[in-house]
Design an enzyme around this catalytic site. Structure first.
Site, PDB file in Angstrom:
ATOM      1  N   TYR A 181       0.786  -1.282   0.067  1.00  7.70           N
ATOM      2  CA  TYR A 181      -0.045  -0.065  -0.011  1.00  7.70           C
ATOM      3  C   TYR A 181       0.690   1.357  -0.036  1.00  7.70           C
ATOM      4  CZ  TYR A 181      -4.760  -1.292   0.157  1.00  7.70           C
ATOM      5  OH  TYR A 181      -6.081  -1.915  -0.464  1.00  7.70           O
ATOM      6  N   GLU A 215       1.741   6.383  -7.144  1.00  8.21           N
ATOM      7  CA  GLU A 215       0.351   6.852  -7.518  1.00  8.21           C
ATOM      8  C   GLU A 215       0.883   8.501  -7.130  1.00  8.21           C
ATOM      9  OE1 GLU A 215      -3.093   5.747  -5.255  1.00  8.21           O
ATOM     10  OE2 GLU A 215      -2.898   3.704  -6.015  1.00  8.21           O
TER      11      GLU A 215
END
Length: 318
Positions: free
Chosen positions: A286, A293
């Site tokens: 994550y 991202e």
């Protein structure tokens, strides 16, 4: 000649349906407990009153019992539970009237007959009340339909992300770094499909079909869809960036463990290795996915700034 066998201290108690025997032996090894012809035969290696030795005893029960005793060994003792064939109260444990010297009442579990009857009555009442409560709860006529839908949804998502992961992995081994630049054009259609379908997770949480919290689902799914549909869908120049490979790869790895875990949970199956992976893999992935991202969004921002900066110069040159 072999000396007389050593007998451990044994404490007993009863209920209307069960007999409890507590054998005072610690560090028990290789216990042999069996019931034949209504006689309990016990033999085991352990540490008792006579030190570390082999201890054994036999008990012929007063009335018939079931031939399958249940044993539970702890570090300090061995517990044996024997089921009576008929639910009643015995005046003593053994068929012989004289109590064996090694046998004594277990006052930690001892109850008089009246107290045992009250205990039995309370358990029966508790069982009846539980059945009444369960009967009052309305049954969901769509339970099996909902379960089937969730199983199919998680299965489809698992297959979709598996295809993406395998495709990207194979291309990485064959093409190396060159596979970074056309990742989007290779797996975009399947990624669009999976993330469009993922919008159903928000609906599932909203209507209470699953217990997942709504806000984290909204943040994750809408965040990914923003990157996929808005940024990548509107800026073709960003589609060939190497960072797209890492964003897609981290997304697919996480889902490879999440969707099978949910699918098995729907049918009440827990596979411990999968559970461990489900709640462990996301810890490094994550943050890595979020970093990828962030790099991607920042690259898009820099690209727009550079485009705006070069625009006036091109007009002046004309």
């Amino acid at each position: 000649m072999a000396g007389p066998s050593l007998r451990p201290h044994v404490h007993w108690a009863q209920r209307h349906r069960e007999l409890y025997l507590r054998v005072e032996l610690s560090d028990v090894q290789h216990p042999d407990v069996a019931i034949t012809d209504n006689v309990l035969h016990f033999k085991a290696q352990g540490h008792g009153a006579k030190g570390d030795n082999i201890y054994e005893f036999q008990i012929e029960f007063l009335e018939p019992v079931e031939p399958k005793p249940v044993c539970r060994v702890t570090q300090r003792q061995l517990n044996i539970t024997v089921q009576k064939k008929e639910s009643n109260w015995w005046e003593r444990l053994t068929k012989q009237e004289k109590r064996p010297l090694f046998l004594a009442p277990d006052f930690d579990r001892w109850l008089d007959e009246s107290d045992a009857e009250m205990e039995l009555k309370e358990k029966e009442e508790e069982k009846i009340n539980k059945m009444k409560i369960e009967s009052r709860v309305p049954k969901d006529p769509f339970k099996h339909l909902k379960k089937g839908y969730l199983i199919m949804y998680n299965l489809v998502q698992f297959l979709g992300f598996s295809w993406i992961f395998v495709n990207m992995t194979v291309r990485l081994f064959i093409l190396g770094k060159d596979s970074f630049y056309d990742t989007f054009h290779t797996v975009a259609d399947m990624m669009y499909f999976c993330h469009t379908l993922a919008l159903m997770e928000i609906m599932n949480s909203l209507i209470g079909l699953v217990r997942s919290p709504l806000i984290p689902a909204v943040v994750q799914i809408l965040g990914r869809n923003f990157i996929l549909f808005v940024i990548l869908g509107s800026l073709e120049e960003m589609q060939s960036k190497p960072v797209v490979f890492f964003v897609f790869y981290f997304w697919s790895i996480v889902e490879l463990f999440r969707y099978p875990y949910y699918m098995l949970s729907c049918i009440g199956i827990e596979w411990k290795p999968l559970t461990w992976l489900r709640y462990t893999v996301w810890i490094p992935l994550y943050p890595l996915g979020g970093l990828a991202e962030g790099v991607f969004v920042n690259s898009r921002h820099l690209y727009k700034q550079r485009k705006q900066h070069l625009g006036p110069k091109k007009r002046k040159m004309k």
